[in-house]
Design a protein around this motif. Sequence first.
Motif, PDB file in Angstrom:
ATOM      1  N   MET A   1      78.066  21.030  23.045  1.00 30.63           N
ATOM      2  CA  MET A   1      78.249  21.928  22.006  1.00 30.63           C
ATOM      3  C   MET A   1      76.892  22.194  21.114  1.00 30.63           C
ATOM      4  O   MET A   1      76.570  23.343  20.811  1.00 30.63           O
ATOM      5  N   ALA A   2      75.972  21.160  21.096  1.00 26.94           N
ATOM      6  CA  ALA A   2      74.673  21.239  20.298  1.00 26.94           C
ATOM      7  C   ALA A   2      74.037  22.243  21.367  1.00 26.94           C
ATOM      8  O   ALA A   2      72.977  23.036  20.992  1.00 26.94           O
ATOM      9  N   LYS A   3      73.779  21.993  22.435  1.00 24.10           N
ATOM     10  CA  LYS A   3      73.159  22.563  23.499  1.00 24.10           C
ATOM     11  C   LYS A   3      73.782  24.149  23.702  1.00 24.10           C
ATOM     12  O   LYS A   3      72.577  24.997  23.464  1.00 24.10           O
TER      13      LYS A   3
ATOM     14  N   ALA B   1      89.257  14.850  20.393  1.00 26.04           N
ATOM     15  CA  ALA B   1      89.690  15.843  21.353  1.00 26.04           C
ATOM     16  C   ALA B   1      89.956  17.213  20.613  1.00 26.04           C
ATOM     17  O   ALA B   1      89.814  18.273  21.252  1.00 26.04           O
ATOM     18  N   VAL B   2      90.136  17.150  19.549  1.00 19.52           N
ATOM     19  CA  VAL B   2      90.464  18.255  18.611  1.00 19.52           C
ATOM     20  C   VAL B   2      89.324  18.969  18.450  1.00 19.52           C
ATOM     21  O   VAL B   2      89.154  20.114  18.899  1.00 19.52           O
ATOM     22  N   THR B   3      88.183  18.435  18.280  1.00 24.76           N
ATOM     23  CA  THR B   3      86.709  19.245  18.181  1.00 24.76           C
ATOM     24  C   THR B   3      86.449  19.717  19.405  1.00 24.76           C
ATOM     25  O   THR B   3      85.937  21.008  19.600  1.00 24.76           O
ATOM     26  N   ALA B   4      86.507  18.756  20.448  1.00 28.30           N
ATOM     27  CA  ALA B   4      86.076  19.194  21.689  1.00 28.30           C
ATOM     28  C   ALA B   4      86.714  20.190  22.437  1.00 28.30           C
ATOM     29  O   ALA B   4      86.211  21.101  23.049  1.00 28.30           O
ATOM     30  N   ARG B   5      88.166  20.355  21.990  1.00 26.28           N
ATOM     31  CA  ARG B   5      88.975  21.434  22.531  1.00 26.28           C
ATOM     32  C   ARG B   5      88.262  22.756  22.372  1.00 26.28           C
ATOM     33  O   ARG B   5      88.642  23.738  23.166  1.00 26.28           O
ATOM     34  N   GLN B   6      87.673  23.149  21.094  1.00 27.26           N
ATOM     35  CA  GLN B   6      87.112  24.443  20.940  1.00 27.26           C
ATOM     36  C   GLN B   6      86.397  24.950  21.998  1.00 27.26           C
ATOM     37  O   GLN B   6      86.273  26.200  22.139  1.00 27.26           O
ATOM     38  N   ASP B   7      85.533  24.054  22.679  1.00 29.50           N
ATOM     39  CA  ASP B   7      84.753  24.616  23.783  1.00 29.50           C
ATOM     40  C   ASP B   7      85.433  23.981  25.153  1.00 29.50           C
ATOM     41  O   ASP B   7      84.668  23.991  26.262  1.00 29.50           O
ATOM     42  N   ARG B   8      86.616  23.593  25.140  1.00 29.70           N
ATOM     43  CA  ARG B   8      87.344  23.325  26.219  1.00 29.70           C
ATOM     44  C   ARG B   8      86.678  22.153  27.002  1.00 29.70           C
ATOM     45  O   ARG B   8      86.321  22.204  28.427  1.00 29.70           O
ATOM     46  N   LEU B   9      86.291  20.991  26.371  1.00 30.05           N
ATOM     47  CA  LEU B   9      85.601  20.011  26.596  1.00 30.05           C
ATOM     48  C   LEU B   9      86.423  18.670  26.550  1.00 30.05           C
ATOM     49  O   LEU B   9      87.487  18.915  25.645  1.00 30.05           O
ATOM     50  N   SER B  10      86.163  17.671  27.066  1.00 34.21           N
ATOM     51  CA  SER B  10      87.066  16.202  26.644  1.00 34.21           C
ATOM     52  C   SER B  10      86.099  15.677  25.561  1.00 34.21           C
ATOM     53  O   SER B  10      85.007  16.022  25.392  1.00 34.21           O
TER      54      SER B  10
END
Length: 184
Positions: free
Chosen positions: A34-36, A16-25
């Motif tokens: 994020m790769a895309k 959740a911490v990493t995904a949050r940088q792109d407002r993702l779950s």
Amino acid sequence: MGYGSVLDVETSGASAVTARQDRLSAGVEASHTMAKTDLQRMERYKAIIKEVGRKYGVEPALIAAIISRESRAGNCLSGGYGDGGNAFGLMQVDINPRGGGHTARGEWNSKEHIEQGTEILVHFIKTISAKFPWSQEQKLKGGIAAYNAGDQRVTSTNVDEYTTGGDYSNDVIARAQWYKRNGY
């Protein structure tokens, strides 16, 4: 290639911490997204990544995934530096004397830099392979975690216990799986 296939490694993807940088779950889909997102910037380095991967026996998709995780394919660097000036280049080689203590090689986005980052990754995969009687997939994942946290902090099969975001290898593996399926 020589250290196993990222497609054979189990992963939970981004925390959740990493995904949050792109407002993702949290999860594998977040890592894939994020790769895309980084793909267009990554394409500038694709030929170099493939060449370095062949040279060192590392899947190019894994190199691309580390570049995506570490610097968002250069998007979050300032003058080639990140992590408050403690890391250099696309692969964020640790130049802090109290950290990795590496001397940066090449320009931040050069083949020489990507070779250095890949050499460090291979060193950690080999170190973890010698340290633990794990499967090839676990050793690969442990080496990726050590690239982020150091081999002394990889102490069990929960290899991400001490990594940034608590998910470094899981996120990198998920991104690598996406890159592998998309031309790397």
